[in-house]
Design a protein around this motif. Structure first.
Motif, mmCIF file in Angstrom:
data_model
loop_
_atom_site.group_PDB
_atom_site.id
_atom_site.type_symbol
_atom_site.label_atom_id
_atom_site.label_comp_id
_atom_site.label_asym_id
_atom_site.label_seq_id
_atom_site.Cartn_x
_atom_site.Cartn_y
_atom_site.Cartn_z
ATOM 1 N N GLN A 54 0.806 -1.211 0.000
ATOM 2 C CA GLN A 54 0.000 0.000 0.000
ATOM 3 C C GLN A 54 0.845 1.270 0.000
ATOM 4 O O GLN A 54 0.315 2.368 -0.183
ATOM 5 N N GLN A 55 2.157 1.131 0.195
ATOM 6 C CA GLN A 55 3.048 2.277 0.102
ATOM 7 C C GLN A 55 3.536 2.498 -1.326
ATOM 8 O O GLN A 55 4.263 3.459 -1.596
ATOM 9 N N GLN A 56 3.158 1.607 -2.226
ATOM 10 C CA GLN A 56 3.596 1.695 -3.624
ATOM 11 C C GLN A 56 2.385 1.653 -4.560
ATOM 12 O O GLN A 56 2.364 0.935 -5.552
ATOM 13 N N LEU A 57 1.394 2.452 -4.231
ATOM 14 C CA LEU A 57 0.130 2.413 -4.966
ATOM 15 C C LEU A 57 0.284 2.816 -6.425
ATOM 16 O O LEU A 57 -0.420 2.291 -7.291
ATOM 17 N N ASP A 58 1.206 3.733 -6.721
ATOM 18 C CA ASP A 58 1.396 4.173 -8.099
ATOM 19 C C ASP A 58 1.799 2.990 -8.981
ATOM 20 O O ASP A 58 1.196 2.741 -10.037
ATOM 21 N N LEU A 59 2.826 2.270 -8.548
ATOM 22 C CA LEU A 59 3.324 1.132 -9.316
ATOM 23 C C LEU A 59 2.318 -0.010 -9.330
ATOM 24 O O LEU A 59 2.183 -0.730 -10.325
ATOM 25 N N LYS A 60 1.595 -0.154 -8.234
ATOM 26 C CA LYS A 60 0.583 -1.202 -8.153
ATOM 27 C C LYS A 60 -0.538 -0.952 -9.163
ATOM 28 O O LYS A 60 -0.918 -1.856 -9.923
ATOM 29 N N PHE A 61 -1.025 0.292 -9.201
ATOM 30 C CA PHE A 61 -2.113 0.601 -10.118
ATOM 31 C C PHE A 61 -1.666 0.500 -11.570
ATOM 32 O O PHE A 61 -2.390 -0.047 -12.410
ATOM 33 N N ILE A 62 -0.484 1.021 -11.884
ATOM 34 C CA ILE A 62 0.024 0.933 -13.255
ATOM 35 C C ILE A 62 0.141 -0.522 -13.694
ATOM 36 O O ILE A 62 -0.252 -0.889 -14.811
ATOM 37 N N SER A 63 0.662 -1.376 -12.823
ATOM 38 C CA SER A 63 0.814 -2.792 -13.162
ATOM 39 C C SER A 63 -0.538 -3.465 -13.358
ATOM 40 O O SER A 63 -0.715 -4.270 -14.287
ATOM 41 N N LEU A 64 -1.500 -3.150 -12.502
ATOM 42 C CA LEU A 64 -2.844 -3.712 -12.645
ATOM 43 C C LEU A 64 -3.490 -3.254 -13.950
ATOM 44 O O LEU A 64 -4.142 -4.038 -14.646
ATOM 45 N N TRP A 65 -3.297 -1.974 -14.290
ATOM 46 C CA TRP A 65 -3.910 -1.453 -15.512
ATOM 47 C C TRP A 65 -3.266 -2.067 -16.760
ATOM 48 O O TRP A 65 -3.960 -2.389 -17.721
ATOM 49 N N VAL A 66 -1.943 -2.256 -16.737
ATOM 50 C CA VAL A 66 -1.279 -2.912 -17.866
ATOM 51 C C VAL A 66 -1.785 -4.349 -18.001
ATOM 52 O O VAL A 66 -2.012 -4.847 -19.118
#
Length: 229
Positions: A54-66
């Motif tokens: 949860q401290q890396q939400l930017d990378l998490k969301f980008i990866s989920l969207w890809v």
């Protein structure tokens, strides 16, 4: 409270992803090369997304969207029409009604928060960028709020699903256009909700694809595998 739910969803998402991968690997020989490529790419990014906390939400969301783009984007169509067509097909082929369950039982609070905020509504940013007037964006937002609230009362799952993905598409465009700082405090809440919802829906979509591989085996994906000499 939402953070605890997100942590729980991460664990459950990991289990669901492993089940999807197990089914895919065991039946891979039955699918076309294009279908396998989509699933392989989607799973690779989905697995990566689950490594971020949860401290890396930017990378998490980008990866989920890809991962999401990998399983649905196709060369024959693009943009909003392609997204809506995919969501409609997922909903129509989801005979166990898992999408309904996700919307109304697992993620109702997060979905409502995403739909209610103007900060994930594209017209708001069009106004901020001087593309439309303040009156125009407020009227667009008012109409949008009426539409989704009516859809909520009528339990129109597909309409709600479409609205949620429009919000997430705006969040993605903002980030991928350089419109947000990494780990910015300005968009944490929307990103947390988007990751929460997208992680659960992504595994559901993958199940639907595996169950309907023959029907939902689309044309060549973007950037097919090629050999360089």
């Amino acid at each position: 409270m939402l953070s605890n739910e997100q942590n729980k969803e991460d664990k459950e998402g990991g289990v669901a992803m492993l089940v999807v991968e197990m089914i895919f690997r065991s039946q891979k020989a039955e699918y076309s090369d294009y279908f396998n490529l989509r699933m392989q790419r989607g799973l690779s990014w989905f697995k990566q997304a689950l490594q971020f906390d949860q401290q890396q939400l930017d990378l998490k969301f980008i990866s989920l969207w890809v991962a999401f783009k990998a399983i649905h984007a196709r060369e024959s169509s693009a943009g909003e029409n392609s997204l809506q067509a995919f969501l409609t097909q997922m909903f129509q082929h989801d005979l166990p009604h898992r999408i309904d369950y996700m919307i109304w039982n697992r993620f109702p609070q997060a979905i409502r928060l995403l739909l209610e905020t103007p900060y994930a509504f594209q017209s708001y940013w069009d106004y901020q960028n001087h593309k439309i007037s303040q009156t125009a964006w407020k009227e667009a937002f008012r109409q949008d709020q009426q539409q989704w609230q009516q859809a909520w009362q009528e339990k129109d799952s597909l309409q709600i699903l479409s609205g949620v993905f429009q919000r997430m598409q705006t969040l993605c465009q903002q980030m991928m256009s350089g419109g947000a700082s990494c780990q910015s405090s300005m968009n944490r809440k929307q990103l947390a909700e988007a990751c929460f919802v997208l992680s659960g829906l992504l595994s559901t979509f993958m199940f639907v694809l595996l169950e309907n591989a023959q029907t939902l085996d689309w044309a060549q994906p973007f950037y097919p595998v090629v050999q360089f000499s």
